[in-house]
Design an enzyme around this catalytic site. Structure first.
Site, PDB file in Angstrom:
ATOM      1  CB  ILE A 168      -2.857 -79.351   8.959  1.00  0.00           C
ATOM      2  CG1 ILE A 168      -3.425 -79.277   7.529  1.00  0.00           C
ATOM      3  CG2 ILE A 168      -3.372 -80.620   9.651  1.00  0.00           C
ATOM      4  CD1 ILE A 168      -3.035 -80.436   6.623  1.00  0.00           C
ATOM      5  CG  LEU A 218       1.305 -81.968  11.326  1.00  0.00           C
ATOM      6  CD1 LEU A 218       0.038 -81.210  11.693  1.00  0.00           C
ATOM      7  CD2 LEU A 218       0.915 -83.214  10.553  1.00  0.00           C
ATOM      8  CB  THR A 268      11.535 -78.153   4.298  1.00  0.00           C
ATOM      9  OG1 THR A 268      12.208 -76.913   4.206  1.00  0.00           O
ATOM     10  CG2 THR A 268      10.593 -78.153   5.484  1.00  0.00           C
ATOM     11  CE1 TYR A 309       4.838 -81.352  -0.272  1.00  0.00           C
ATOM     12  CE2 TYR A 309       3.067 -82.465  -1.432  1.00  0.00           C
ATOM     13  CZ  TYR A 309       3.571 -81.907  -0.275  1.00  0.00           C
ATOM     14  OH  TYR A 309       2.828 -81.929   0.874  1.00  0.00           O
ATOM     15  CE  LYS A 361       5.215 -84.015   2.672  1.00  0.00           C
ATOM     16  NZ  LYS A 361       5.296 -83.987   4.139  1.00  0.00           N
TER      17      LYS A 361
END
Ligand code: UDP
Length: 325
Positions: free
Chosen positions: A12, A77, A96, A150, A154
C-alpha cells in the site's frame, strides 16, 4: 511540504507514494525495513529529487524520531501484515505494530504533525453482524489463537491514536482497511488473490482454505490510497476511525472460480482444512463487509472498483511477470 510514509516500500505504501508523486507537489520520504516491503516497489520513484528512500525500522526511536520531526505529515503504514506472517512470527509482528505506532505518535506530538494510522478490518474479528460499522462491538477469539494478536495490537494502536488526539490535540486519522488488493501485492504472506492468480496462471490447483463459503470485500489499492490521502487532509476525519473498503462481498469459492474463468486456466479448485493451512488453533472470520456510510459522509465517495476490474489488473501484471517458456 515533506510527507513521510512509513512502510513506503510495501504494497500500500508504494502505491500511496506514487499517488503523492503524481497528485501533489510533496517531497516524499519513504521509510521501510524491507522485511515484507521491497525496494523494487518504488524503483520507478527513487531517481527523482522529490523522493528519498531510507532503510530502517519504526521500532528504533533513533531512526523514526528525526524523520517524523522533519516531516509535515506522516502516513504510518509500516506494519507486520498477512495472516501467515502473524501466526509464524507473532512476537516480532506485535512489536512492530505496537512499538512502531507509539514511536510515530510520540514523535509527532511536539509539532502536532498530522498522522494517518493504518488499521484493519481484522479488528471486527469473528463478528457475523455484517456490514461492520466503526462503532460496532468486536468479537475476538482467545489469545491462544495467535491470529488475534494482530487485531489486538491494531486495537491498541487505534486507542493510542485516539488518546494522543484527545490529550495532545494531535491530528490523527485512523483508517480500517478491508482486504486491500492490487498489483505488486505478494502472496508470500498468505494474501489470497495473488496466490490464486499465480496458481491459475501456472495451471496449478487453487488452494481454498476451509469450505470456501467465507466472504471478503476486496478493495482496489488505488481506491484505498486515495481515501487514505483524503482522510488525512480532511479535518473532519481527525480523531475518527473510518472504514476504508468496498461494500461488495464475495465468497472465496466464487473468487477462485472467477479467477479461473478470467485467466482461462485449466486449474481445479482444492479445499484445504484450516489446520493444514495454518495451525491447530486457527480461527477464521466467516464474513467481512464494510459499512461505508461514515466514509461516504466524510469524503463524499467510497471505493467501488468492481472485482473483475481488480482481478484483471492483477492478472495483467502477473502475466507480464511470467517468463515465457
Ligand atoms: N485463503 C484461501 N487460500 C489461500 C489464502 C487465503 O482460501 O491460499 C482464504 C483465507 O482463509 C481467507 C481469505 O482467503 O478466508 C482471505 O485471506 P487473506 O489472507 O487474503 O486475508 P484475510 O481476510 O484472512 O486477512
Amino acid at each position: 511540504m515533506l510527507t513521510l510514509i512509513t512502510g513506503g516500500g510495501g504494497f500500500i505504501g508504494s502505491h500511496l507514494a506514487t499517488y503523492l508523486f503524481d497528485e501533489t507537489e510533496d517531497d516524499i520520504l519513504l521509510l521501510d525495513d524491507f522485511s515484507t516491503g521491497n525496494p523494487e516497489n518504488v524503483s520507478h520513484l527513487i531517481d527523482h529529487d522529490r523522493v528519498e528512500l531510507i532503510q530502517g525500522d519504526v521500532i528504533e526511536t533513533g531512526t523514526i524520531e528525526p524523520l517524523v520531526e522533519r516531516s509535515d505529515r506522516v502516513f504510518h503504514l509500516a506494519a507486520a501484515v498477512g495472516v501467515q506472517r502473524i501466526v509464524d512470527e507473532p512476537l516480532r509482528s506485535m512489536r512492530t505494530n505496537l512499538v512502531g505506532t507509539e514511536n510515530v505518535l510520540e514523535a509527532a506530538v511536539d509539532d502536532r504533525t498530522p498522522v494517518f494510522i493504518a488499521s484493519s478490518s481484522e479488528l471486527y474479528g469473528k463478528s457475523e453482524d455484517v456490514p461492520f460499522a466503526e462503532s460496532d462491538d468486536r468479537v475476538l477469539g482467545p489469545t491462544s489463537s495467535l491470529r488475534w494478536s494482530y487485531a489486538s495490537a491494531k486495537a491498541i494502536d487505534e486507542s493510542l491514536a485516539l488518546a494522543y488526539h484527545r490529550d495532545h490535540d494531535l491530528p490523527v486519522a485512523i483508517g480500517r482497511y478491508f482486504n486491500i488488493v492490487g498489483p505488486r501485492q505478494t502472496g508470500q504472506y498468505g494474501m489470497v488473490i495473488p496466490r490464486f492468480v499465480e496458481q491459475a496462471l501456472a495451471n496449478e490447483p487453487l488452494t481454498v482454505y476451509g469450505d470456501g463459503t467465507q466472504t471478503r470485500s476486496f478493495t482496489h489499492v488505488a481506491d484505498a490510497v486515495r481515501a487514505t490521502y483524503e482522510l488525512l487532509t480532511t479535518p473532519e476525519a481527525h480523531g475518527e476511525v473510518i472504514n476504508i473498503g468496498a461494500p461488495d462481498p464475495t465468497s472465496i469459492n466464487a473468487l477462485a472460480e472467477r479467477i479461473i474463468e478470467l485467466t482461462g486456466s485449466d486449474s481445479d479448485i482444492t479445499h484445504i482444512p484450516y489446520e493444514e493451512a495454518y495451525n491447530e488453533n486457527f480461527e477464521e472470520p466467516q464474513q467481512r463487509e464494510p459499512d461505508v456510510s461514515k466514509l461516504e459522509a466524510t469524503l463524499g465517495w467510497y471505493p467501488s472498483t468492481d472485482l473483475d476490474r481488480i482481478l484483471l489488473d492483477i492478472i495483467e501484471e502477473r502475466e507480464q511477470a511470467v517468463v515465457p517458456e
